[in-house]
Design a protein around this motif. Sequence first.
Motif, PDB file in Angstrom:
ATOM      1  N   GLY B  18      38.393  46.033  40.906  1.00 54.00           N
ATOM      2  CA  GLY B  18      39.469  45.565  41.793  1.00 54.00           C
ATOM      3  C   GLY B  18      38.921  44.912  43.054  1.00 54.00           C
ATOM      4  O   GLY B  18      39.392  43.850  43.475  1.00 54.00           O
ATOM      5  N   LYS B  19      37.901  45.530  43.634  1.00 58.17           N
ATOM      6  CA  LYS B  19      37.277  44.963  44.840  1.00 58.17           C
ATOM      7  C   LYS B  19      36.588  43.639  44.506  1.00 58.17           C
ATOM      8  O   LYS B  19      36.608  42.688  45.287  1.00 58.17           O
ATOM      9  CB  LYS B  19      36.237  45.939  45.412  1.00 58.17           C
ATOM     10  CG  LYS B  19      36.814  47.210  45.985  1.00 58.17           C
ATOM     11  CD  LYS B  19      37.600  46.904  47.258  1.00 58.17           C
ATOM     12  CE  LYS B  19      38.016  48.175  47.982  1.00 58.17           C
ATOM     13  NZ  LYS B  19      38.913  47.881  49.111  1.00 58.17           N
ATOM     14  N   LYS B  22      39.075  40.830  44.250  1.00 52.78           N
ATOM     15  CA  LYS B  22      39.469  40.380  45.588  1.00 52.78           C
ATOM     16  C   LYS B  22      38.430  39.393  46.136  1.00 52.78           C
ATOM     17  O   LYS B  22      38.774  38.309  46.628  1.00 52.78           O
ATOM     18  CB  LYS B  22      39.593  41.608  46.497  1.00 52.78           C
ATOM     19  CG  LYS B  22      39.911  41.306  47.942  1.00 52.78           C
ATOM     20  CD  LYS B  22      40.239  42.601  48.698  1.00 52.78           C
ATOM     21  CE  LYS B  22      40.499  42.335  50.169  1.00 52.78           C
ATOM     22  NZ  LYS B  22      39.278  41.986  50.920  1.00 52.78           N
ATOM     23  N   ARG B  25      38.268  36.072  44.216  1.00 55.71           N
ATOM     24  CA  ARG B  25      39.391  35.200  44.547  1.00 55.71           C
ATOM     25  C   ARG B  25      39.182  34.534  45.902  1.00 55.71           C
ATOM     26  O   ARG B  25      39.397  33.348  46.067  1.00 55.71           O
ATOM     27  CB  ARG B  25      40.715  35.959  44.550  1.00 55.71           C
ATOM     28  CG  ARG B  25      41.919  35.031  44.675  1.00 55.71           C
ATOM     29  CD  ARG B  25      43.201  35.762  44.958  1.00 55.71           C
ATOM     30  NE  ARG B  25      43.164  36.490  46.193  1.00 55.71           N
ATOM     31  CZ  ARG B  25      43.256  35.965  47.415  1.00 55.71           C
ATOM     32  NH1 ARG B  25      43.389  34.662  47.563  1.00 55.71           N
ATOM     33  NH2 ARG B  25      43.206  36.720  48.487  1.00 55.71           N
ATOM     34  N   GLU B  26      38.724  35.311  46.857  1.00 56.23           N
ATOM     35  CA  GLU B  26      38.582  34.775  48.214  1.00 56.23           C
ATOM     36  C   GLU B  26      37.424  33.789  48.333  1.00 56.23           C
ATOM     37  O   GLU B  26      37.553  32.742  48.955  1.00 56.23           O
ATOM     38  CB  GLU B  26      38.348  35.922  49.209  1.00 56.23           C
ATOM     39  CG  GLU B  26      39.602  36.721  49.510  1.00 56.23           C
ATOM     40  CD  GLU B  26      39.302  38.009  50.287  1.00 56.23           C
ATOM     41  OE1 GLU B  26      40.258  38.769  50.512  1.00 56.23           O
ATOM     42  OE2 GLU B  26      38.125  38.257  50.652  1.00 56.23           O
ATOM     43  N   GLU B  40      31.806  45.627  50.221  1.00 58.58           N
ATOM     44  CA  GLU B  40      33.262  45.747  50.085  1.00 58.58           C
ATOM     45  C   GLU B  40      33.643  47.141  49.547  1.00 58.58           C
ATOM     46  O   GLU B  40      34.642  47.724  49.966  1.00 58.58           O
ATOM     47  CB  GLU B  40      33.776  44.647  49.140  1.00 58.58           C
ATOM     48  CG  GLU B  40      35.270  44.581  48.947  1.00 58.58           C
ATOM     49  CD  GLU B  40      36.011  43.970  50.139  1.00 58.58           C
ATOM     50  OE1 GLU B  40      35.410  43.143  50.864  1.00 58.58           O
ATOM     51  OE2 GLU B  40      37.194  44.336  50.341  1.00 58.58           O
ATOM     52  N   TYR B 103      47.846  40.116  41.299  1.00 60.10           N
ATOM     53  CA  TYR B 103      47.502  38.791  41.794  1.00 60.10           C
ATOM     54  C   TYR B 103      46.021  38.448  41.698  1.00 60.10           C
ATOM     55  O   TYR B 103      45.628  37.410  41.148  1.00 60.10           O
ATOM     56  CB  TYR B 103      47.981  38.734  43.253  1.00 60.10           C
ATOM     57  CG  TYR B 103      47.582  37.551  44.052  1.00 60.10           C
ATOM     58  CD1 TYR B 103      47.721  36.264  43.542  1.00 60.10           C
ATOM     59  CD2 TYR B 103      47.081  37.702  45.350  1.00 60.10           C
ATOM     60  CE1 TYR B 103      47.373  35.171  44.314  1.00 60.10           C
ATOM     61  CE2 TYR B 103      46.750  36.624  46.115  1.00 60.10           C
ATOM     62  CZ  TYR B 103      46.880  35.363  45.595  1.00 60.10           C
ATOM     63  OH  TYR B 103      46.533  34.287  46.349  1.00 60.10           O
ATOM     64  N   GLU B 104      45.176  39.337  42.254  1.00 59.87           N
ATOM     65  CA  GLU B 104      43.745  39.016  42.360  1.00 59.87           C
ATOM     66  C   GLU B 104      43.152  38.750  40.978  1.00 59.87           C
ATOM     67  O   GLU B 104      42.480  37.749  40.751  1.00 59.87           O
ATOM     68  CB  GLU B 104      42.968  40.184  43.001  1.00 59.87           C
ATOM     69  CG  GLU B 104      43.591  40.804  44.248  1.00 59.87           C
ATOM     70  CD  GLU B 104      43.255  40.034  45.519  1.00 59.87           C
ATOM     71  OE1 GLU B 104      42.617  38.976  45.418  1.00 59.87           O
ATOM     72  OE2 GLU B 104      43.648  40.493  46.613  1.00 59.87           O
ATOM     73  N   GLU B 105      43.414  39.653  40.046  1.00 58.43           N
ATOM     74  CA  GLU B 105      42.796  39.521  38.725  1.00 58.43           C
ATOM     75  C   GLU B 105      43.318  38.292  37.975  1.00 58.43           C
ATOM     76  O   GLU B 105      42.553  37.575  37.341  1.00 58.43           O
ATOM     77  CB  GLU B 105      43.031  40.788  37.883  1.00 58.43           C
ATOM     78  CG  GLU B 105      42.388  42.012  38.522  1.00 58.43           C
ATOM     79  CD  GLU B 105      41.903  43.041  37.501  1.00 58.43           C
ATOM     80  OE1 GLU B 105      42.013  42.800  36.288  1.00 58.43           O
ATOM     81  OE2 GLU B 105      41.406  44.088  37.941  1.00 58.43           O
ATOM     82  N   GLU B 168      50.529  31.967  44.596  1.00 53.79           N
ATOM     83  CA  GLU B 168      49.477  32.112  45.601  1.00 53.79           C
ATOM     84  C   GLU B 168      50.034  31.796  47.006  1.00 53.79           C
ATOM     85  O   GLU B 168      49.780  32.538  47.958  1.00 53.79           O
ATOM     86  CB  GLU B 168      48.360  31.125  45.249  1.00 53.79           C
ATOM     87  CG  GLU B 168      47.170  31.179  46.151  1.00 53.79           C
ATOM     88  CD  GLU B 168      46.338  29.896  46.039  1.00 53.79           C
ATOM     89  OE1 GLU B 168      46.692  28.991  45.247  1.00 53.79           O
ATOM     90  OE2 GLU B 168      45.342  29.812  46.758  1.00 53.79           O
ATOM     91  N   HIS B 171      52.259  34.561  48.283  1.00 53.37           N
ATOM     92  CA  HIS B 171      51.497  35.696  48.818  1.00 53.37           C
ATOM     93  C   HIS B 171      51.050  35.436  50.251  1.00 53.37           C
ATOM     94  O   HIS B 171      51.002  36.344  51.066  1.00 53.37           O
ATOM     95  CB  HIS B 171      50.253  35.964  47.956  1.00 53.37           C
ATOM     96  CG  HIS B 171      50.528  36.805  46.739  1.00 53.37           C
ATOM     97  ND1 HIS B 171      50.821  38.134  46.810  1.00 53.37           N
ATOM     98  CD2 HIS B 171      50.558  36.481  45.428  1.00 53.37           C
ATOM     99  CE1 HIS B 171      51.011  38.617  45.584  1.00 53.37           C
ATOM    100  NE2 HIS B 171      50.866  37.632  44.727  1.00 53.37           N
TER     101      HIS B 171
END
Lengths: 196, 196
Positions: B18-19, B22, B25-26, B40, B103-105, B168, B171
């Motif tokens: 999950g981290k 994130k 994506r960023e 992170e 969202y992230e995944e 996106e 969000h």
Amino acid sequence: MPVIKTQRNSSKRQFVIGKAAKLFREKGFAATSMRDLAEEVGVEAASLYNHIQSKAEILQDICFRTANLLTQNLENIENSQVSAIEKIKTILRFHIRQMVNNYEEVQVADREWRHLTEPYLSNFKVQRRAYRQRLANIIIEGIQKKQVKPIDPPTAVIIMLHAVSGIESWHRSLEKISAEQLEDNMIVILVDGLKI
Amino acid sequence: MPVIKTQRNSSKRQFVIGKAAKLFREKGFAATSMRDLAEEVGVEAASLYNHIQSKAEILQDICFRTANLLTQNLENIENSQVSAIEKIKTILRFHIRQMVNNYEEVQVADREWRHLTEPYLSNFKVQRRAYRQRLANIIIEGIQKKQVKPIDPPTAVIIMLHAVSGIESWHRSLEKISAEQLEDNMIVILVDGLKI
């Protein structure tokens, strides 16, 4: 004759910017070096600097030229005496044509603008937000005049702009419909749902 | 008790993934290092390797889990006895909910899959193409049954999938409509234009 010299420089500069747009789109702005660009243009890196000062300057040129095109078009349409649906159609057709004919630059302006440096970055963000707000205003006007369904205007704007960016897939697809068919299909799918 | 140990490991692994999603994506997959990820997560880089073997493995996990979710959903809907319009609506609602809640995944699977290594890359491409083709087939079926306007099916698929990726912006936006309103609005805008 300085005038002619300027013109020739300017067209060579345009050539360099076009090649840069291609690379920025393919590899991203951050991953493209001046050396890559020199190779793509077919010159020594040093001689690039006759035409452009930096990668940053090229990105500015691409982003602000694209913004000018879109804003100029929006201004013409905002003031025209047609229904909101017609305004939305005309704006969308312009976006679609830009994505079809001026693909590299429009994609770079849309995806790579976060790499702009200040003061350009803040300025571009403000312009971008204002542009989306003005599109939303046309939808709001349409809802008030009962030409457009009571939808959330910012959501409609997001959908339309993102749908247009999907033309990227059209460029890559092997069995393409024509640009005219693409445009007409997108208008049907995106605009017919808005009509009352 | 090995069973419990496995469970705990697995939930820690999920936490790490999950981290990673994130960060990917960023910053993008390429720009994210194992060191960034360790920071992170809040552990030493070395101890990450108790849970995952490599960045590549995380990306595989994210891409294929997302693909499985979407494909499983599509299979359920393809076989249901409803109109093509209803099928499209249900599929879109599923995509929208994934983009809202996961969202992230979903974004990473959509944007970063090109960084997969072989044999995963080729496999993912094939799955991606097949998924889009199956969506197009539902539209083709709808056109044949006169439930859907005679539009170009691949164009409709491109528009729908790209419109969903526009979540996106939702969000990021400060004044959000609710997730339910977003979903309902997107369905109106994207599906009502398809109906005959």
